[in-house]
Design an enzyme around this catalytic site. Structure first.
Site, PDB file in Angstrom:
ATOM      1  N   HIS A 415    -100.577 -12.554 -87.280  1.00 45.16           N
ATOM      2  CA  HIS A 415    -101.621 -13.413 -86.725  1.00 45.16           C
ATOM      3  C   HIS A 415    -101.127 -14.169 -85.498  1.00 45.16           C
ATOM      4  O   HIS A 415    -101.775 -14.191 -84.447  1.00 45.16           O
ATOM      5  CB  HIS A 415    -102.093 -14.389 -87.817  1.00 45.16           C
ATOM      6  N   ARG A 508    -111.945  -7.791 -82.857  1.00 47.54           N
ATOM      7  CA  ARG A 508    -111.755  -8.167 -84.262  1.00 47.54           C
ATOM      8  C   ARG A 508    -112.665  -9.368 -84.560  1.00 47.54           C
ATOM      9  O   ARG A 508    -112.332 -10.497 -84.194  1.00 47.54           O
ATOM     10  CB  ARG A 508    -110.311  -8.597 -84.517  1.00 47.54           C
ATOM     11  N   ASN A 675    -100.997  -0.584 -86.692  1.00 50.25           N
ATOM     12  CA  ASN A 675    -100.368  -1.709 -87.397  1.00 50.25           C
ATOM     13  C   ASN A 675    -100.387  -1.437 -88.890  1.00 50.25           C
ATOM     14  O   ASN A 675     -99.408  -1.656 -89.607  1.00 50.25           O
ATOM     15  CB  ASN A 675    -101.118  -3.015 -87.110  1.00 50.25           C
ATOM     16  N   CYS A 723    -105.867   1.457 -81.153  1.00 52.65           N
ATOM     17  CA  CYS A 723    -106.019   0.032 -80.873  1.00 52.65           C
ATOM     18  C   CYS A 723    -104.939  -0.789 -81.564  1.00 52.65           C
ATOM     19  O   CYS A 723    -104.932  -2.003 -81.471  1.00 52.65           O
ATOM     20  CB  CYS A 723    -107.413  -0.460 -81.260  1.00 52.65           C
TER      21      CYS A 723
HETATM   22  C1  PEP Z   1    -104.285  -1.980 -86.932  1.00 49.73           C
HETATM   23  O1  PEP Z   1    -104.164  -1.900 -88.148  1.00 49.73           O
HETATM   24  O2  PEP Z   1    -103.568  -1.360 -86.125  1.00 49.73           O
HETATM   25  C2  PEP Z   1    -105.313  -2.853 -86.346  1.00 49.73           C
HETATM   26  C3  PEP Z   1    -105.568  -2.816 -85.057  1.00 49.73           C
HETATM   27  O3  PEP Z   1    -105.934  -3.709 -87.179  1.00 49.73           O
HETATM   28  P1  PEP Z   1    -105.342  -5.122 -87.645  1.00 49.73           P
HETATM   29  O4  PEP Z   1    -104.093  -5.380 -86.864  1.00 49.73           O
HETATM   30  O5  PEP Z   1    -106.405  -6.088 -87.410  1.00 49.73           O
HETATM   31  O6  PEP Z   1    -105.068  -4.840 -89.100  1.00 49.73           O
END
Ligand code: PEP
Ligand code: MG
Length: 776
Positions: A415, A508, A675, A723
């Site tokens: 975060h 997001r 991510n 992304c």
């Molecule tokens: C991801 O998982 O790569 C993503 C972009 O979503 P978040 O980071 O919000 O989980």
């Protein structure tokens, strides 16, 4: 291009035509001679004079060119052809340029000029030396006007006849269409322009490249060296991905080494020109420069920068183990040199007291404000450095006013990292001990790029916003692969749009809701549904308005239950052992029809208002049934689901593996959320600093999933994007373009470098294909 004031063909100021010889030797040249030898020649002369290893050279002066024009009688004809030329009229411009060039090329070079060039050529070496013949243009090398590449360079020239021809070609290049256009736009009078030609021993380098003596955007004293095998042309033209070395001038240490796969090199081709050949075997992945060479190059760079008083963009080559400096000119992208300097001057004296991951670039000093309990966040003051275990959404208001953020926990996708990057606030995450080692009120400096925390204050640090500004104002490069931007906080939309991104690859929306400090459930149980819908609608609209006509992919809610815990309504959130694997993303929405319905209501309003560029992306999808269920729910809410853009994130290996089934269910696009994809493929918690070194987006298994999903999407013509944070890493971007990705969505701060990596890779792919075709 050299400007000589003249009246009716007669020079009236600057050097007199007769005074200046046809040839000037490098050793006799100083920067004041720019009027005779152009920027390149003057700079080489200056460098030679301070002892830098510049290859042997002489310059055919600008006055020699002017004599050529006068003696051959073409001067007036050329200028007549420019009379009232409308440079915006392409056809007319090309015609005038062609005419002028032909006049120069066809004219007979006066014997005395030929003789002097021949004589100088013999003097430089008894045998026919192989030389580079370079146009030397004043405006090209002035700090305030970078017109690089408008006039020609000829490499690998051997023998008198070839040399004379190359000199004449350089002269003719003064009248290239592009050169004429730029001069007209810059307000130069074409009748007063001139050109010199540098004739220089060609360094048949076994390795070569470029060097920025300071960071080209921030001006930090980080020397960036790019190098590859063979002649430097391969690096300059972008036909190879060079190795990259970062040398910190403050610590005088090598900071970072990025070894690339070097597939081709450019070498001399017999007596004429150059050719590109494949790099084979172990050389492809071998490190090009030794650390001794890097250190020496960086030192030469520093000498040049100190001498000129401004960071330099240097071309270098190494022949038979000897380093040569081939060219040096000021970097034009750095904004405030003074700030960069004072920062470096101070920083050497400051002790590093803590280290973590540099998560959001920029350097800031301030007093530590340790927040152990979110309830105390109100005590954080403007300009403080927020130090906490991990930020959460209720800290966002405080995160907006602090100078920098430091956390104990987390990695590049936590975060704190995501929000800081968007706010343009420097951040270092995963220090493990910041809340213990630092004390409230302590004065520190945070380097959000390198992940260092320094004791004390470093004055006049580069302001991140200013850095972003500079990155954003970089010239827009058109790429076939779309380069989009990620947005989490709507008020970051103008900054995101200023990058020139081709759209938003991920918005997001949970950050919108989390910032309100109330869970979606709270709005529903307290009959505040309309407030919820309006908040979503207004926040998304801000982003859509910043990207008119460009695709904006809005992701439906995806917050793990623990992120909702501290908010109003958070008491009703379930306690989960593994929130990352728990009730989040589309799986939660499918089981919470009211929560989903409210989101859809906001989307519907936006579509109705004409925002056709709005696309919806479902997160944490593991089976095509979930996509179908969500689509059916949207339909039940009155959405014309076949005519809006609906897609999925690929965050779970199952969705990568089953991508063909998703495609058959009608997804319009898919975007890798690396991510999560990395954490679910490798069983590595993305926010756990203890296993951060095992969190590898480029793990073969992850790449395998990505590769096969890209190929499937391409086969069905479905847009495939990324992304996740990995898309903000240029190395990964190169790999993705090579593997056929259609778009990349990166963080605001990474857009410029990703766009550059994408452009280079695309050019290399095209060049490779063309060269292969030519060879066949
Ligand atoms: C991801 O998982 O790569 C993503 C972009 O979503 P978040 O980071 O919000 O989980
Ligand atoms: Mg995710």
């Amino acid at each position: 291009m050299i400007i000589i004031k003249q009246e009716g063909g007669k020079i009236i100021s600057g050097a007199s035509m007769k005074d200046v010889p046809t040839i000037l030797w490098l050793e006799e040249i100083r920067k004041e001679d720019i009027v005779s030898v152009g920027g390149k020649g003057a700079s080489l002369g200056e460098m030679a004079s301070i002892g830098l290893p510049v290859p042997k050279a002489f310059v055919v002066t600008a006055q020699a060119f002017r004599r050529f024009l006068v003696e051959t009688g073409i001067e007036k004809k050329i200028f007549a052809s420019y009379d009232r030329l409308d440079v915006e009229n392409n056809e007319a411009l090309e015609k005038a340029a062609d005419g002028a060039k032909t006049m120069v090329l066809k004219a007979k070079m006066p014997a005395f000029i030929k003789d002097e060039i021949r004589h100088a050529y013999k003097k430089i070496s008894a045998e026919d030396l192989i030389v580079a013949v370079r146009s030397s243009a004043t405006a090209e090398d002035l700090p305030d006007a970078s017109f690089a590449g408008q006039q020609e360079t000829y490499l690998n020239i051997k023998g008198e006849a070839a040399l004379l021809e190359a000199v004449q070609k350089c002269w003719a290049s003064l009248y290239g269409a592009r050169a004429i256009y730029y001069r007209a736009k810059q307000g130069f009078d074409d009748q007063t322009v001139n050109i010199a030609v540098v004739v220089q021993q060609l360094v048949h380098s076994e390795k070569a490249g470029v060097m920025f003596t300071s960071h080209p955007i921030t001006g930090e004293p980080l020397t960036i060296i790019e190098g590859s095998w063979g002649l430097g042309e391969a690096v300059v033209s972008g036909s190879v991905s060079p190795d990259k070395y970062i040398f910190d001038q403050r610590s005088e240490k090598l900071d970072d080494v990025l070894i690339s796969n070097k597939k081709v090199e450019i070498i001399a081709d017999g007596d004429h020109g150059t050719k590109q050949v494949d790099v084979t075997g172990a050389r492809q992945d071998a490190q090009v420069l030794s650390s001794a060479e890097i250190t020496k190059l960086a030192m030469y760079g520093k000498i040049a920068e100190n001498h000129y008083g401004i960071p330099q963009d240097v071309e270098w080559g190494i022949m038979n183990g000897t380093i040569y400096i081939l060219q040096s000119r000021p970097i034009t992208t750095i904004g405030n040199k003074k700030e960069a300097k004072s920062m470096s001057g101070q920083k050497q004296d400051n002790k590093i007291i803590l280290q973590g991951q540099g998560a959001a670039p920029g350097i800031a000093s301030g007093r530590v404000a340790i927040i152990r309990d979110v309830k105390d966040v109100g005590s954080v003051k403007e300009g403080d450095i927020l130090v906490t275990k991990m930020t959460n959404p209720d800290m966002v208001p405080a995160m907006r006013k602090v100078a920098a953020i430091v956390t104990d926990e987390g990695g590049m996708t936590c975060h704190a990292a995501i929000v800081s990057r968007e706010l343009g606030t420097p951040a270092v995450v995963g220090t493990k001990t910041a809340t213990h080692v630092l004390t409230s009120g302590q004065l520190i400096t945070v380097d959000g790029e390198k992940g260092f925390i320094y004791e004390g204050e470093i004055t006049a640090p580069a302001k991140p916003a200013q850095v972003m500004q500079m990155a954003a104002s970089a010239p827009h490069i058109i790429t076939a692969t779309s380069v989009k931007v990620n947005v989490s906080i709507p008020d970051a939309a103008p900054r995101a749009a200023a990058t020139g991104a081709d759209g938003v690859g991920l918005l997001r929306i949970e950050h919108l809701i989390l910032g309100l400090n109330k869970t979606p459930g709270w709005f529903i149980t307290n009959n505040k549904e309309e407030d919820f819908v309006r908040e979503l609608h207004d926040g998304i609209k801000m982003v859509l308005d910043a990207f008119p006509g460009k695709p904006v992919w809005v992701r439906t809610l995806d917050a793990p239950t623990d992120e909702f815990r501290n908010m109003m309504g958070g008491e009703n959130e379930p306690h989960e052992h593994n929130p990352m694997l728990g009730w989040r993303g589309i799986r939660r929405d499918i089981q919470s029809p009211d929560q989903f319905r409210l989101q859809v209501e906001s989307f519907k309003r936006l579509w109705k208002e004409g925002y056709e560029n709005l696309g919806i992306m479902f997160p944490m999808v593991s089976h095509p049934d979930e996509f179908l269920a969500a689509k059916a729910m949207m339909k039940a809410c009155g959405v014309d689901v076949e005519n809006v853009t609906l897609g999925i994130m690929i965050e779970i290996p199952s969705s990568a593996i089953m991508i063909e089934d998703f495609i058959k269910c009608g997804i319009k696009f898919a975007s890798f959320g690396t991510n999560d994809l990395v954490q679910y493929t490798l069983a590595i918690d993305r926010n756990n600093e203890n296993v951060a070194d095992m969190y590898q987006p480029q793990h073969p298994a992850v790449l395998h999933l990505i590769h096969s999903a890209i190929q499937m999407c391409r086969a069905y013509d479905v847009e495939c994007s990324i992304c996740g944070q990995a898309g903000s890493d240029p190395k990964m971007a190169i790999w993705l373009v090579e593997h056929g990705i259609a778009s990349i969505s990166a963080n605001i701060d990474a857009i410029a470098k990703i766009r550059e990596a994408v452009a280079r890779t695309e050019k290399r792919i095209i060049l490779d294909a063309a060269r292969k075709r030519d060879a066949e």
